[in-house]
Design an enzyme around this catalytic site. Structure first.
Site, PDB file in Angstrom:
ATOM      1  N   GLY A  66       0.936  -1.019   0.110  1.00 16.12           N
ATOM      2  CA  GLY A  66       0.358   0.392   0.050  1.00 16.12           C
ATOM      3  C   GLY A  66       0.918   1.092  -0.191  1.00 16.12           C
ATOM      4  O   GLY A  66       2.122   1.347   0.490  1.00 16.12           O
ATOM      5  N   CYS A  93       5.292  -6.374   1.144  1.00 18.98           N
ATOM      6  CA  CYS A  93       4.759  -4.372   1.559  1.00 18.98           C
ATOM      7  C   CYS A  93       5.008  -4.077   2.499  1.00 18.98           C
ATOM      8  O   CYS A  93       5.184  -4.031   3.923  1.00 18.98           O
ATOM      9  CB  CYS A  93       4.679  -4.583   0.023  1.00 18.98           C
ATOM     10  SG  CYS A  93       6.135  -2.560  -0.248  1.00 18.98           S
ATOM     11  N   TYR A  94       3.667  -2.934   2.936  1.00  9.74           N
ATOM     12  CA  TYR A  94       3.076  -2.499   3.523  1.00  9.74           C
ATOM     13  C   TYR A  94       2.640  -3.691   4.298  1.00  9.74           C
ATOM     14  O   TYR A  94       2.635  -3.119   5.503  1.00  9.74           O
ATOM     15  CB  TYR A  94       1.800  -1.725   2.803  1.00  9.74           C
ATOM     16  CG  TYR A  94       1.359  -0.542   3.825  1.00  9.74           C
ATOM     17  CD1 TYR A  94       1.433   0.567   4.580  1.00  9.74           C
ATOM     18  CD2 TYR A  94       0.326  -1.729   4.383  1.00  9.74           C
ATOM     19  CE1 TYR A  94       0.979   0.675   5.852  1.00  9.74           C
ATOM     20  CE2 TYR A  94      -0.502  -0.832   5.331  1.00  9.74           C
ATOM     21  CZ  TYR A  94       0.045   0.045   6.157  1.00  9.74           C
ATOM     22  OH  TYR A  94      -0.771   0.784   6.749  1.00  9.74           O
ATOM     23  N   HIS A 181       7.901  -7.298  -4.008  1.00  6.70           N
ATOM     24  CA  HIS A 181       6.542  -8.453  -4.029  1.00  6.70           C
ATOM     25  C   HIS A 181       6.683  -9.529  -5.054  1.00  6.70           C
ATOM     26  O   HIS A 181       7.179  -8.759  -6.359  1.00  6.70           O
ATOM     27  CB  HIS A 181       6.407  -6.853  -5.112  1.00  6.70           C
ATOM     28  CG  HIS A 181       5.645  -5.874  -4.187  1.00  6.70           C
ATOM     29  ND1 HIS A 181       4.614  -5.416  -3.842  1.00  6.70           N
ATOM     30  CD2 HIS A 181       6.068  -4.644  -3.651  1.00  6.70           C
ATOM     31  CE1 HIS A 181       4.625  -3.897  -3.564  1.00  6.70           C
ATOM     32  NE2 HIS A 181       5.653  -4.034  -3.864  1.00  6.70           N
ATOM     33  N   GLU A 183       4.540 -11.167  -6.298  1.00  5.95           N
ATOM     34  CA  GLU A 183       3.398 -11.190  -7.595  1.00  5.95           C
ATOM     35  C   GLU A 183       3.890 -10.934  -8.746  1.00  5.95           C
ATOM     36  O   GLU A 183       2.921 -10.977  -9.783  1.00  5.95           O
ATOM     37  CB  GLU A 183       1.686 -10.634  -6.510  1.00  5.95           C
ATOM     38  CG  GLU A 183       2.251  -9.334  -6.573  1.00  5.95           C
ATOM     39  CD  GLU A 183       3.054  -8.491  -5.502  1.00  5.95           C
ATOM     40  OE1 GLU A 183       3.300  -8.982  -4.641  1.00  5.95           O
ATOM     41  OE2 GLU A 183       2.343  -7.404  -5.049  1.00  5.95           O
ATOM     42  N   ASP A 240     -18.528 -12.375 -22.242  1.00  2.00           N
ATOM     43  CA  ASP A 240     -19.160 -12.959 -20.860  1.00  2.00           C
ATOM     44  C   ASP A 240     -20.708 -12.896 -20.984  1.00  2.00           C
ATOM     45  O   ASP A 240     -21.030 -13.736 -20.335  1.00  2.00           O
ATOM     46  CB  ASP A 240     -18.453 -11.170 -20.377  1.00  2.00           C
ATOM     47  CG  ASP A 240     -17.572 -11.181 -20.517  1.00  2.00           C
ATOM     48  OD1 ASP A 240     -16.080 -11.684 -20.920  1.00  2.00           O
ATOM     49  OD2 ASP A 240     -17.660  -9.136 -20.195  1.00  2.00           O
ATOM     50  N   LYS A 397     -11.333 -12.306 -16.456  1.00  2.00           N
ATOM     51  CA  LYS A 397     -11.247 -12.342 -17.531  1.00  2.00           C
ATOM     52  C   LYS A 397     -10.892 -13.902 -17.834  1.00  2.00           C
ATOM     53  O   LYS A 397     -11.569 -14.599 -19.150  1.00  2.00           O
ATOM     54  CB  LYS A 397     -10.833 -11.389 -18.368  1.00  2.00           C
ATOM     55  CG  LYS A 397     -10.896 -11.492 -20.009  1.00  2.00           C
ATOM     56  CD  LYS A 397     -12.857 -10.561 -20.305  1.00  2.00           C
ATOM     57  CE  LYS A 397     -13.788 -10.841 -21.585  1.00  2.00           C
ATOM     58  NZ  LYS A 397     -14.808  -9.472 -21.750  1.00  2.00           N
TER      59      LYS A 397
END
Ligand code: XMP
Length: 541
Positions: A66, A93-94, A181, A183, A240, A397
């Site tokens: 964050g 992180c945060y 990070h 990710e 969708d 998606k």
């Protein structure tokens, strides 16, 4: 006019990962990484963690990064009681800084104002979290603050030069933290680290696969709609709504009534394609409403882009409402004066996706939840008093595409390029008339054919033709022509938010240009759009 509240509850998919959003731009990425392992994940804001823990019973919690400092008075607040539940926690992180502070450690501003970008990290004690990670590995850092002193019970697992505590763990309490990070793909072995946490430390259930998802969704639609409920839904032919419709159809069969509105702004062959696929092949109750005249009448004389969009949205709602009411009345057991009980549709199907409903922390606004609710069939006929059925509400998606394949939808549909709700209207600049839409439709079909037949569409986001409201002089045979100009737009993009123009091979451009000028009456000149987004947008209007 408001559709009834959302379906009673989000899926209680026990054993997944709850991700607490402290305002990072990477929250969705964390959620996707977890799902790529076959584990269900959900994002929530700090305020709602208690409720979500009860509802979801996660097997692990990830605290995101964050933009704030934990020692700021208005930093996002999270009740430290979540650390006492025995559920494994990973702070990123945060998230690491928050749990450090919550457990009695110390966070300080980093040396030299922080650490941003790729950094080499040295693993000193792998433990399970960093098991299999190289002793020296590249990670992506993006932090101003860092941990100065770990709480009791923690030990350091890895360090980088400017950040001595780059990874830490308290295995007894199953609480872990990473200053970098994992990710983002720039962290070379980030995926392995996340897998170690999710699958080995937390032992999450890895049952989030297309087949299981379909079974669960079908079961939930049946539960929601009941044995005699009926669903009406707008089918646009896009990914969708198509996937949502096939899923609902699998759950309740002919009690699903699909409405396809031909607004006269469709691409060549679109309506026929939808009829063949859904009515003939999937045997759905498909109602095609020919509203071409209604849309074109409403658009007559209008060239201002926003006005066009508003008109199209409004007419769509009117047309859809008329049809839904007709369906409802046709199935009603008696006169409407008998009251609101009727056998016709009580439910409205929609293809809303997870990114449209994620509750997220406004990036710099503290922990204020901004909940977007996006209605992908334009506005909704709220006075119909219908309950929403949104089977894709917690899917990304790419998951929707995987489910579409699982349900047997053709690759061409599942992979198809985005097509805006207002259709060709946003590509027919100036006033929209049938005389101009016809040539645009033909030119667009040529662009698609020439690109797709060569397999060049793979990796492209969108490729289409635009009709410009300017006329140019040309010569065909011995005849002077005075016709509209056509532009070709070919772009690549990851998410539609930014885009780059792409150059097709010259021989393909030549073929497209020759074919449009020779085969399409009404267009006598072809230009290439070489504008990126930003500052241009993908569509021209
Ligand atoms: P722009 O033109 O804003 O478009 O760069 C970004 C992406 O969104 C699509 N788009 C729409 N999709 N309804 C939609 O469902 C709309 O009104 C709409 N307008 C733009 C566009 O095709 C591109 O992929």
């Amino acid at each position: 006019m408001k559709p009834n509240a959302l379906p009673p509850a989000e899926p209680h998919h026990h054993g997944g990962v709850l991700i607490v959003d402290f305002g990072t731009q990477y929250c969705q990425l964390i959620a996707r990484r977890v799902r790529e392992m076959g584990v269900y994940s959900r994002i929530t804001v700090p305020d709602r963690v208690g409720t979500m823990l009860e509802a979801m019973q996660p097997a692990a919690i990830i605290l995101s990064g964050g933009p704030r400092s934990v020692y700021e008075h208005d930093a996002p607040y999270l009740d430290p009681a979540i650390l006492m539940r025995g559920v494994p926690v990973l702070g990123i992180c945060y998230g690491l800084q928050w749990l450090t502070q919550a457990l009695g450690g110390k966070v300080e501003p980093g040396v030299a104002g922080g650490e941003y970008g790729r950094t080499e990290m040295e693993v000193t004690e792998a433990g399970v979290l960093l098991d299999g990670v190289d002793p020296r590995t590249v990670v992506w850092m993006s932090h101003g603050d860092q941990v100065a002193r770990l709480p009791e019970g923690f030990s350091v697992l890895a360090s980088s030069e400017p950040c001595p505590i780059a990874a830490a763990a308290d295995p007894a309490r199953r609480i872990y933290g990473l200053q970098f990070h994992p990710e983002v793909t720039h962290s070379a072995q980030g995926e392995r680290i996340l897998r170690n946490f999710v699958l080995r430390i937390a032992r999450c259930r890895d049952d989030w696969h297309p087949g299981n998802i379909v079974d669960e969704k079908v079961r939930r639609v049946r539960e929601l709609v009941g044995d005699d409920g009926e669903v009406v839904m707008g089918l646009s032919g896009g990914v969708d709504s198509s996937v949502a419709a096939v899923l609902i159809h699998r759950a309740i069969g002919e009690r699903l009534h699909c409405v396809f509105v031909d607004n006269g702004l469709l691409r060549k062959g679109e309506r026929e394609g939808v009829e063949v696929l859904f009515r003939d092949e999937h045997r759905m109750d498909l109602h095609v409403v020919d509203a071409r005249a209604r849309f074109l009448d409403a658009l007559r004389g209008v060239s201002e882009p926003e006005q066009k969009r508003k008109i199209i949205g409004k007419v769509f709602v009117d047309v859809f409402r008329d049809k839904a009411m007709a369906l409802r009345d046709a199935r009603s057991p008696g006169p409407r004066s008998l009251g609101p009980r009727f056998l016709g549709p009580r439910f409205l199907g929609q293809g809303t996706l997870y990114p449209d409903v994620i509750e997220s922390v406004a990036a710099h606004g503290g922990a204020t939840a901004t909940i977007k609710s996006h209605h992908n069939v334009g506005g909704l006929p709220e006075d119909l008093d219908l309950v929403l059925v949104e089977p894709l509400r917690d899917l990304f998606k790419d998951e929707v595409r995987a489910i579409g394949r699982e349900l047997g939808l053709p690759a061409a549909l599942v992979e198809r390029q985005p097509f805006p709700g207002p259709g060709l209207a946003v590509r027919c600049l100036g006033e929209i008339t049938e005389e101009r839409l016809g040539p645009l439709r033909e030119a667009d079909a040529i662009v698609r054919e020439e690109i797709e037949s060569r397999g060049l569409h793979v990796g492209l986001w969108q490729y289409f033709a635009v009709s410009l409201p300017v006329r140019a002089v040309g010569v065909m045979g011995d005849q002077r022509t005075y016709e509209n100009v056509c532009a070709i737009r070919v772009v690549s993009s990851r998410d539609g938010m930014t885009a780059d123009w792409e150059l097709l091979p010259v021989e393909v451009l030549r073929k497209i240009s020759n074919r449009i000028i020779n085969e399409v009456r009404g267009l006598n000149r072809v230009c290439l759009d070489i504008s990126s987004k930003p500052p241009a947008t993908i569509e021209w209007e």
